[in-house]
Design a protein around this motif. Structure first.
Motif, PDB file in Angstrom:
ATOM      1  N   VAL A 175       0.834  -0.722   0.431  1.00 56.55           N
ATOM      2  CA  VAL A 175      -0.027  -0.034  -0.018  1.00 56.55           C
ATOM      3  C   VAL A 175       0.694   1.029  -0.250  1.00 56.55           C
ATOM      4  CG1 VAL A 175      -1.642   1.199   1.362  1.00 56.55           C
ATOM      5  CG2 VAL A 175      -2.117  -0.971   1.358  1.00 56.55           C
ATOM      6  N   GLU A 176       0.853   1.847  -1.680  1.00 54.28           N
ATOM      7  CA  GLU A 176       1.168   3.486  -1.267  1.00 54.28           C
ATOM      8  C   GLU A 176       0.521   4.898  -1.599  1.00 54.28           C
ATOM      9  OE1 GLU A 176       4.795   5.691  -3.707  1.00 54.28           O
ATOM     10  OE2 GLU A 176       4.978   3.076  -3.446  1.00 54.28           O
ATOM     11  N   GLY A 177       0.119   5.093  -0.382  1.00 53.25           N
ATOM     12  CA  GLY A 177      -1.083   6.651  -0.409  1.00 53.25           C
ATOM     13  C   GLY A 177      -2.664   5.380  -0.549  1.00 53.25           C
ATOM     14  N   THR A 178      -3.224   6.004  -1.928  1.00 46.63           N
ATOM     15  CA  THR A 178      -4.431   5.258  -2.380  1.00 46.63           C
ATOM     16  C   THR A 178      -3.953   3.705  -3.486  1.00 46.63           C
ATOM     17  OG1 THR A 178      -4.596   6.643  -4.606  1.00 46.63           O
ATOM     18  CG2 THR A 178      -5.273   7.251  -2.471  1.00 46.63           C
ATOM     19  N   LEU A 179      -2.716   4.339  -3.805  1.00 49.58           N
ATOM     20  CA  LEU A 179      -2.098   3.097  -4.854  1.00 49.58           C
ATOM     21  C   LEU A 179      -2.103   1.425  -3.889  1.00 49.58           C
ATOM     22  CD1 LEU A 179      -1.987   1.870  -7.591  1.00 49.58           C
ATOM     23  CD2 LEU A 179       0.274   2.402  -7.395  1.00 49.58           C
ATOM     24  N   VAL A 180      -2.798   0.299  -4.349  1.00 49.56           N
ATOM     25  CA  VAL A 180      -2.839  -0.791  -3.706  1.00 49.56           C
ATOM     26  C   VAL A 180      -1.855  -1.958  -4.758  1.00 49.56           C
ATOM     27  CG1 VAL A 180      -3.056  -2.994  -2.642  1.00 49.56           C
ATOM     28  CG2 VAL A 180      -4.565  -0.518  -1.840  1.00 49.56           C
ATOM     29  N   THR A 181      -1.395  -2.617  -4.227  1.00 47.15           N
ATOM     30  CA  THR A 181      -0.555  -3.411  -5.420  1.00 47.15           C
ATOM     31  C   THR A 181       0.003  -5.022  -5.196  1.00 47.15           C
ATOM     32  OG1 THR A 181       0.610  -1.498  -6.242  1.00 47.15           O
ATOM     33  CG2 THR A 181       1.742  -3.850  -6.992  1.00 47.15           C
ATOM     34  N   VAL A 182      -1.207  -5.805  -5.381  1.00 44.19           N
ATOM     35  CA  VAL A 182      -1.370  -7.150  -5.233  1.00 44.19           C
ATOM     36  C   VAL A 182       0.409  -7.733  -6.299  1.00 44.19           C
ATOM     37  CG1 VAL A 182      -2.328  -9.348  -5.076  1.00 44.19           C
ATOM     38  CG2 VAL A 182      -3.398  -6.783  -4.840  1.00 44.19           C
ATOM     39  N   LYS A 183       0.693  -8.184  -5.599  1.00 46.73           N
ATOM     40  CA  LYS A 183       1.964  -9.451  -6.137  1.00 46.73           C
ATOM     41  C   LYS A 183       1.980 -10.693  -5.758  1.00 46.73           C
ATOM     42  CE  LYS A 183       4.787  -5.214  -5.416  1.00 46.73           C
ATOM     43  NZ  LYS A 183       6.441  -5.300  -4.150  1.00 46.73           N
ATOM     44  N   ILE A 184       2.161 -11.503  -7.119  1.00 51.48           N
ATOM     45  CA  ILE A 184       1.569 -12.250  -6.598  1.00 51.48           C
ATOM     46  C   ILE A 184       2.488 -13.762  -7.795  1.00 51.48           C
ATOM     47  CG2 ILE A 184      -0.624 -14.946  -7.317  1.00 51.48           C
ATOM     48  CD1 ILE A 184      -2.232 -12.830  -7.475  1.00 51.48           C
ATOM     49  N   VAL A 185       2.983 -14.335  -6.929  1.00 53.75           N
ATOM     50  CA  VAL A 185       4.328 -15.485  -7.426  1.00 53.75           C
ATOM     51  C   VAL A 185       3.798 -16.900  -7.105  1.00 53.75           C
ATOM     52  CG1 VAL A 185       6.560 -16.259  -7.209  1.00 53.75           C
ATOM     53  CG2 VAL A 185       5.950 -13.704  -7.210  1.00 53.75           C
ATOM     54  N   GLY A 186       3.782 -17.718  -8.718  1.00 47.48           N
ATOM     55  CA  GLY A 186       2.692 -18.877  -8.746  1.00 47.48           C
ATOM     56  C   GLY A 186       3.252 -19.819 -10.042  1.00 47.48           C
ATOM     57  N   ASP A 187       3.384 -21.140  -9.567  1.00 51.66           N
ATOM     58  CA  ASP A 187       4.001 -22.407 -10.518  1.00 51.66           C
ATOM     59  C   ASP A 187       3.372 -21.712 -12.182  1.00 51.66           C
ATOM     60  OD1 ASP A 187       1.724 -23.106 -10.005  1.00 51.66           O
ATOM     61  OD2 ASP A 187       3.260 -25.712  -9.951  1.00 51.66           O
ATOM     62  N   GLY A 188       2.507 -21.834 -11.658  1.00 53.04           N
ATOM     63  CA  GLY A 188       1.480 -21.396 -13.350  1.00 53.04           C
ATOM     64  C   GLY A 188       0.185 -20.412 -12.811  1.00 53.04           C
ATOM     65  N   PHE A 189      -0.595 -19.847 -13.955  1.00 51.59           N
ATOM     66  CA  PHE A 189      -1.756 -19.268 -13.277  1.00 51.59           C
ATOM     67  C   PHE A 189      -3.122 -19.943 -14.950  1.00 51.59           C
ATOM     68  CE2 PHE A 189       1.030 -17.221 -11.978  1.00 51.59           C
ATOM     69  CZ  PHE A 189       1.044 -16.194 -10.424  1.00 51.59           C
ATOM     70  N   LEU A 190      -4.304 -20.159 -14.538  1.00 53.77           N
ATOM     71  CA  LEU A 190      -5.269 -20.701 -15.167  1.00 53.77           C
ATOM     72  C   LEU A 190      -5.894 -19.338 -15.976  1.00 53.77           C
ATOM     73  CD1 LEU A 190      -6.831 -22.388 -11.996  1.00 53.77           C
ATOM     74  CD2 LEU A 190      -5.645 -23.546 -14.561  1.00 53.77           C
ATOM     75  N   HIS A 191      -7.244 -18.788 -16.545  1.00 57.93           N
ATOM     76  CA  HIS A 191      -7.364 -17.952 -17.333  1.00 57.93           C
ATOM     77  C   HIS A 191      -8.228 -17.275 -16.687  1.00 57.93           C
ATOM     78  CE1 HIS A 191     -10.784 -16.490 -20.473  1.00 57.93           C
ATOM     79  NE2 HIS A 191      -9.154 -15.682 -20.617  1.00 57.93           N
ATOM     80  N   ASN A 192      -7.897 -15.899 -16.680  1.00 59.32           N
ATOM     81  CA  ASN A 192      -9.004 -14.723 -15.470  1.00 59.32           C
ATOM     82  C   ASN A 192      -8.083 -15.540 -13.438  1.00 59.32           C
ATOM     83  OD1 ASN A 192     -11.291 -14.774 -17.916  1.00 59.32           O
ATOM     84  ND2 ASN A 192      -9.843 -13.688 -18.467  1.00 59.32           N
ATOM     85  N   MET A 193      -7.495 -16.410 -13.734  1.00 54.70           N
ATOM     86  CA  MET A 193      -7.298 -16.329 -12.280  1.00 54.70           C
ATOM     87  C   MET A 193      -6.719 -15.272 -11.581  1.00 54.70           C
ATOM     88  SD  MET A 193      -5.034 -19.485 -10.990  1.00 54.70           S
ATOM     89  CE  MET A 193      -3.814 -19.294  -9.545  1.00 54.70           C
ATOM     90  N   VAL A 194      -5.818 -14.785 -11.846  1.00 55.44           N
ATOM     91  CA  VAL A 194      -5.270 -13.482 -10.906  1.00 55.44           C
ATOM     92  C   VAL A 194      -6.606 -12.590 -10.574  1.00 55.44           C
ATOM     93  CG1 VAL A 194      -3.890 -11.615 -10.714  1.00 55.44           C
ATOM     94  CG2 VAL A 194      -3.085 -13.615 -11.055  1.00 55.44           C
ATOM     95  N   ARG A 195      -7.665 -11.919 -11.636  1.00 54.01           N
ATOM     96  CA  ARG A 195      -8.670 -11.057 -11.748  1.00 54.01           C
ATOM     97  C   ARG A 195      -9.221 -11.614 -10.979  1.00 54.01           C
ATOM     98  NH1 ARG A 195      -9.034 -10.462 -17.816  1.00 54.01           N
ATOM     99  NH2 ARG A 195     -11.156  -9.128 -17.499  1.00 54.01           N
ATOM    100  N   ILE A 196      -9.177 -12.869 -10.911  1.00 55.71           N
ATOM    101  CA  ILE A 196     -10.141 -12.783  -9.826  1.00 55.71           C
ATOM    102  C   ILE A 196     -10.510 -13.643  -8.719  1.00 55.71           C
ATOM    103  CG2 ILE A 196     -12.381 -15.269  -9.711  1.00 55.71           C
ATOM    104  CD1 ILE A 196     -12.334 -16.364 -13.001  1.00 55.71           C
ATOM    105  N   MET A 197      -9.229 -13.794  -8.465  1.00 53.81           N
ATOM    106  CA  MET A 197      -9.186 -14.229  -6.926  1.00 53.81           C
ATOM    107  C   MET A 197      -8.653 -12.888  -6.542  1.00 53.81           C
ATOM    108  SD  MET A 197      -5.727 -16.588  -7.885  1.00 53.81           S
ATOM    109  CE  MET A 197      -4.539 -16.285  -6.688  1.00 53.81           C
TER     110      MET A 197
END
Length: 242
Positions: A175-197
């Motif tokens: 969190v930096e001011g009004t901006l929140v950066t979500v950082k995700i590291v994984g061995d693989g990602f499904l279609h739209n997975m990050v956006r749904i999570m």
């Protein structure tokens, strides 16, 4: 000779990375340039696809060439012909056993959420969240539910993928001011997975569901239980690990 390339692109005006009939894609632009350089068709192989509107800071692809060009010369030859919303950052010659997709060990995605005032100049580069009632501590707690090895069938639009188990090595929110950066590291990602999570974690932050409720959604492996999805504008492929 096999070349490994690292590229960045602004996904705003692209219909994703992968070739699609009659649509502008990143792969289309790069292969068009390689056609000019090689005077024949050259296919590139990326670490994975990105969807329409998704950006990349360090996408990786490889291609084979019968031209013996120094990496810096190849980089300059490609960049001098590419449109300004794609840029080759690095080029190196690699062993022919290297594959941009199958040699990858992990990927890192970032999702940017801005709770501040809407800025039209940044509308394509982050998600402006108009909901101001988000409890960020609950949001972070919800993100923690996804860490580890889980079946993410409830968090993908793809109904045909047989193996939906993925390992999320790390997930955090800066969190930096009004901006929140979500950082995700994984061995693989499904279609739209990050956006749904991230969308469902926001639902927890808003008090619409509980953390235990989110765990239950994951356990039931039913996409209908997680109907929310965030727009692609805030998503960045940050890094591919080898």
């Amino acid at each position: 000779m096999r070349y490994k390339c690292v590229c960045a692109y602004d996904g705003s005006m692209f219909h994703g990375f992968q070739l699609q009939k009659d649509l502008r894609t990143v792969q289309l632009e790069i292969e068009a340039v390689l056609l000019v350089i090689h005077k024949k068709k050259v296919r590139i192989y990326p670490s994975g696809r990105t969807d329409t509107g998704v950006h990349a800071l360090n996408q990786v692809f490889h291609f084979d060439s019968d031209l013996e060009m120094a990496p810096e010369n190849m980089k300059n030859a490609i960049n001098s012909r590419l449109p300004k919303d794609v840029y080759i950052k690095e080029v190196e010659i690699v062993d022919e056993s290297f594959h941009a997709r199958y040699s990858a060990k992990a990927k890192e995605y970032h999702y940017l959420i801005d709770f501040g005032e809407f800025n039209p100049l940044l509308r394509n580069y982050r998600y402006f969240c108009h909901q101001k009632d988000v409890d960020l501590e609950k949001f972070k707690e919800a993100l923690g539910v996804f860490q580890g090895v889980h079946d993410f069938r409830s968090f993908t639009k793809n109904k045909t993928t047989k193996n939906t188990v993925r390992y999320i090595y790390k997930i955090e929110a800066d969190v930096e001011g009004t901006l929140v950066t979500v950082k995700i590291v994984g061995d693989g990602f499904l279609h739209n997975m990050v956006r749904i999570m991230v969308a469902m974690a926001l639902e927890v932050g808003r008090g619409k569901i509980t953390v235990d409720g989110l765990r239950e959604i994951m356990a039931k492996k039913d996409r209908r239980l997680s109907p929310k999805i965030l727009p692609p504008t805030g998503l960045y492929l940050f890094r591919v690990y080898y």
